[in-house]
Motif scaffolding. Structure first.
Motif, PDB file in Angstrom:
ATOM      1  N   ILE A  58     -36.110 -22.163  -1.591  1.00 34.03           N
ATOM      2  CA  ILE A  58     -36.774 -20.939  -0.715  1.00 34.03           C
ATOM      3  C   ILE A  58     -35.701 -19.762  -0.729  1.00 34.03           C
ATOM      4  N   ASP A  59     -34.580 -20.196  -0.202  1.00 37.69           N
ATOM      5  CA  ASP A  59     -33.560 -19.084  -0.250  1.00 37.69           C
ATOM      6  C   ASP A  59     -33.478 -18.209  -1.507  1.00 37.69           C
ATOM      7  N   ALA A  60     -33.373 -18.984  -2.502  1.00 33.31           N
ATOM      8  CA  ALA A  60     -32.907 -18.388  -3.856  1.00 33.31           C
ATOM      9  C   ALA A  60     -34.192 -17.702  -4.251  1.00 33.31           C
ATOM     10  N   LYS A  61     -35.580 -17.750  -3.811  1.00 30.27           N
ATOM     11  CA  LYS A  61     -36.855 -17.259  -4.332  1.00 30.27           C
ATOM     12  C   LYS A  61     -37.144 -17.797  -5.572  1.00 30.27           C
ATOM     13  N   LEU A  62     -36.854 -19.185  -5.681  1.00 35.36           N
ATOM     14  CA  LEU A  62     -37.282 -20.032  -6.755  1.00 35.36           C
ATOM     15  C   LEU A  62     -38.511 -20.661  -6.279  1.00 35.36           C
ATOM     16  N   TYR A  63     -39.656 -20.189  -6.382  1.00 33.19           N
ATOM     17  CA  TYR A  63     -40.920 -20.491  -5.501  1.00 33.19           C
ATOM     18  C   TYR A  63     -41.567 -21.568  -6.240  1.00 33.19           C
ATOM     19  N   ALA A  64     -41.740 -21.659  -7.687  1.00 33.28           N
ATOM     20  CA  ALA A  64     -42.210 -22.515  -8.501  1.00 33.28           C
ATOM     21  C   ALA A  64     -41.118 -23.930  -8.492  1.00 33.28           C
ATOM     22  N   GLU A  65     -39.998 -23.599  -8.220  1.00 39.07           N
ATOM     23  CA  GLU A  65     -39.525 -24.845  -8.147  1.00 39.07           C
ATOM     24  C   GLU A  65     -39.494 -25.404  -6.793  1.00 39.07           C
ATOM     25  N   THR A  66     -39.666 -24.717  -5.806  1.00 36.85           N
ATOM     26  CA  THR A  66     -40.042 -25.105  -4.493  1.00 36.85           C
ATOM     27  C   THR A  66     -41.400 -25.939  -4.383  1.00 36.85           C
TER      28      THR A  66
END
Length: 208
Positions: A58-66
């Motif tokens: 979430i912090d890295a803005k990898l929303y799909a991976e989240t």
């Protein structure tokens, strides 16, 4: 000299790795090693790793991976229940995907990729929607096959890993990218181990 500077920068980034990332990596390694050994404890180990990794993504803005990790969580609980139930009944051995399984797998991968891409593109500030969506969708397919104890789960998970490695490195999640590289290598051996197990069982069955 340039290579030394790059290595020094990499070492500094590793040293700056948070405790949460170390914990996520530790449980991720444990999970894949247990999966290779066909040990049901892979699921509780995986759940801890999933929860830790989600905060980092979430912090890295990898929303799909989240979102993928949310799916991992659901599939881990489902897989845990399936494996324990099948162990008790003596069913659920390793097997190859049927045509029906393959259709479902491809539907998950392609449908998930399209859905996640448009969701990331138009509803988030993701700067890597195509790759982020691809990594997640192919991993979704692999996790579904893992819960079913299908041999091909390793192939789909490694397709996801292959793209995830440079993506995570690009996002400065250095340790997680190294973990993913490790998982990629272990998954190759996992596939070979499961394939050997399947072949030995089939050979034993034919001699009966």
């Amino acid at each position: 000299m340039e290579n030394f500077i790059e290595f020094d920068l990499l070492w500094q980034q590793i040293q700056a790795t948070s405790l949460l990332e170390w914990i996520a990596v530790g449980f991720g390694v444990t999970e894949v090693l247990l999966a290779r050994k066909i040990n049901v404890l892979l699921y509780p180990a995986g759940i801890v790793g999933i929860l830790c990794s989600s905060f980092l993504l979430i912090d890295a803005k990898l929303y799909a991976e989240t979102l993928l990790h949310g799916y991992y969580l659901v599939m881990s609980i489902y897989g845990w229940a399936m494996w324990k139930n099948r162990s008790a009944s003596g069913a659920g051995q390793i097997s190859k995907s049927t045509i029906h399984d393959q259709k479902i797998t491809w539907s998950i991968a392609l449908g998930g990729w399209v859905f996640l891409y448009f969701a990331l593109k138009y509803f988030t500030d993701s700067d890597v929607p195509i790759l982020d969506a691809f990594v997640s969708a192919t991993a979704w397919a692999g996790m579904w096959l893992l819960a079913k104890r299908k041999l091909e789960n390793w192939i789909w998970l490694n397709v996801s890993n292959l793209v995830a490695i440079p993506l995570l490195f690009h996002k400065q999640l250095i340790l997680v990218s190294f973990l993913t590289l490790f998982l990629f290598v272990v998954a190759i051996f996992g596939y070979l181990d499961w394939k050997k197990e399947l072949e030995n069982r089939d050979a034993k069955f034919r001699t009966i």
